[in-house]
Scaffold this motif. Structure first.
Motif, short mmCIF file in Angstrom:
data_model
loop_
_atom_site.label_atom_id
_atom_site.label_comp_id
_atom_site.label_asym_id
_atom_site.label_seq_id
_atom_site.Cartn_x
_atom_site.Cartn_y
_atom_site.Cartn_z
N TYR A 2 40.47 36.52 34.63
CA TYR A 2 39.17 35.51 33.58
C TYR A 2 39.46 34.55 33.56
O TYR A 2 38.62 33.59 32.30
CB TYR A 2 39.54 36.19 31.98
CG TYR A 2 40.86 36.30 32.34
CD1 TYR A 2 41.63 34.96 31.33
CD2 TYR A 2 41.70 37.69 31.59
CE1 TYR A 2 42.99 35.20 31.30
CE2 TYR A 2 42.84 37.69 31.60
CZ TYR A 2 43.60 37.00 30.94
OH TYR A 2 44.39 36.65 30.65
N TYR A 5 36.38 32.49 34.98
CA TYR A 5 35.06 33.01 33.29
C TYR A 5 34.99 32.16 32.28
O TYR A 5 34.27 31.97 32.16
CB TYR A 5 34.59 34.47 33.11
CG TYR A 5 34.18 34.69 32.94
CD1 TYR A 5 32.40 34.98 33.34
CD2 TYR A 5 34.45 35.39 31.54
CE1 TYR A 5 31.74 35.45 32.49
CE2 TYR A 5 32.58 35.40 30.96
CZ TYR A 5 31.27 35.48 31.53
OH TYR A 5 30.15 35.74 30.26
N CYS A 247 35.67 39.17 29.88
CA CYS A 247 35.10 38.90 31.02
C CYS A 247 34.15 39.86 31.64
O CYS A 247 33.06 39.80 32.33
CB CYS A 247 36.51 38.62 32.07
SG CYS A 247 36.07 38.41 33.91
N GLU A 250 30.98 40.13 30.00
CA GLU A 250 30.22 38.87 29.94
C GLU A 250 30.32 38.13 29.25
O GLU A 250 28.82 38.13 28.27
CB GLU A 250 29.44 39.42 30.91
CG GLU A 250 29.54 39.59 32.34
CD GLU A 250 28.04 39.60 33.83
OE1 GLU A 250 26.92 38.76 32.27
OE2 GLU A 250 27.60 39.28 34.58
#
Length: 288
Positions: A2, A5, A247, A250
């Motif tokens: 993550y 991201y 992550c 999303e």
């Protein structure tokens, strides 16, 4: 997973103690004040107790990080299921001294010579013993005896003992009277409160490069506190899992819904009915 991201530079919720992530809660500030006072006295034992994962080791590493390296020699023992001679061997090994197949008398002579040489070089010697509640009475007595090495005006070794709450009961035993007399500072490190839990999480995220993504709603912080009881290591475990889930899904906003989903996943992974009370406490949600 993550980091990229969410634009983080490093993992914010790693489990290993890292003084760079030190969070100065009210309890940690008080504990640090006691430690710094004890250190300034150049004498005796300093004791810090707290629940598993309360941040005792991180606290000590933060203190040691502030020391002038050219003036101190500091080592740490983490394996403490030891008898009296084994503890001396571990101390000697930690300071880089010969210890294999050495008799107790030889170990003591080696340690005394090392302490005196360090003093002649203008260096103070510090010993940090983690998980001190696991030490046998005879091992604790050997550590106390090491504090007998001194010059005319000061001790040559100062020892920090970190332990779980039961270590306080051990110290109250009749056989511990002489050790208690050498203790110059002691502090029990408690859990974070609700507000500190939120600040702790934001502090670790910010240290890792967080710029507000993901956004954590207030109910997410409350759910984290209720489950972890304000114990830093539990917070780290839950928040790391929360970011992984965010992550994968999303998500850029995390609420109590996501926190509770991660909690359910954790509970399903562990059959609490077969764990000991101490182990299951790591995963039981706290009452609100």
């Amino acid at each position: 997973m993550y980091l990229s991201y969410y634009g983080l530079k490093i993992k914010p919720f790693q489990l290993k103690p890292d003084p760079n992530f030190f969070f100065s809660s009210k309890g940690h500030k008080r504990a640090m004040a006691y430690l710094e006072y004890g250190l300034s006295q150049e004498d005796g034992f300093i004791i810090v107790t707290g629940e598993i994962g309360a941040g005792k080791t991180t606290l000590m590493r933060h203190l040691f990080q502030k020391l002038e390296r050219e003036k101190f020699i500091a080592v740490q023992l983490v394996n403490t299921h030891l008898d009296s001679e084994d503890i001396l061997r571990m101390v000697a090994a930690a300071f880089g001294l010969a210890h294999l197949n050495s008799t107790k008398a030889t170990l003591l002579l080696e340690l005394e010579q090392f302490f005196r040489q360090s003093d002649r070089e203008g260096k103070r010697v510090l010993l940090l013993v983690d998980e001190a509640q696991n030490l046998s009475p005879s091992a604790l007595e050997e550590l106390r005896m090491l504090s007998n090495f001194q010059t005319d005006d000061k001790l040559l070794l100062q020892t920090f003992l970190l332990g779980q709450p039961e270590f306080r009961k051990i110290l109250l035993g009749n056989s511990m009277q002489q050790l208690r007399q050498r203790v110059i500072a002691t502090y029990h490190l408690g859990p974070l409160d609700t507000d500190e839990t939120k600040s702790y999480i934001e502090h670790r995220l910010t240290t890792a490069g967080w710029s507000g993504d993901p956004f954590l709603r207030d109910d997410a912080f409350n759910a984290i506190y209720n489950f972890t009881k304000g114990i830093p290591r539990r917070i780290n475990t839950l928040c790391d899992r929360l970011l992984i889930m965010g992550c994968l899904e999303e998500l850029h906003t995390l609420s109590s819904v996501e926190v509770n989903e991660v909690i359910r996943d954790i509970q399903q992974e562990f059959d609490l009915s077969i764990l000991s009370d101490d182990e299951s406490d790591e995963f039981k949600p706290a009452t609100a």
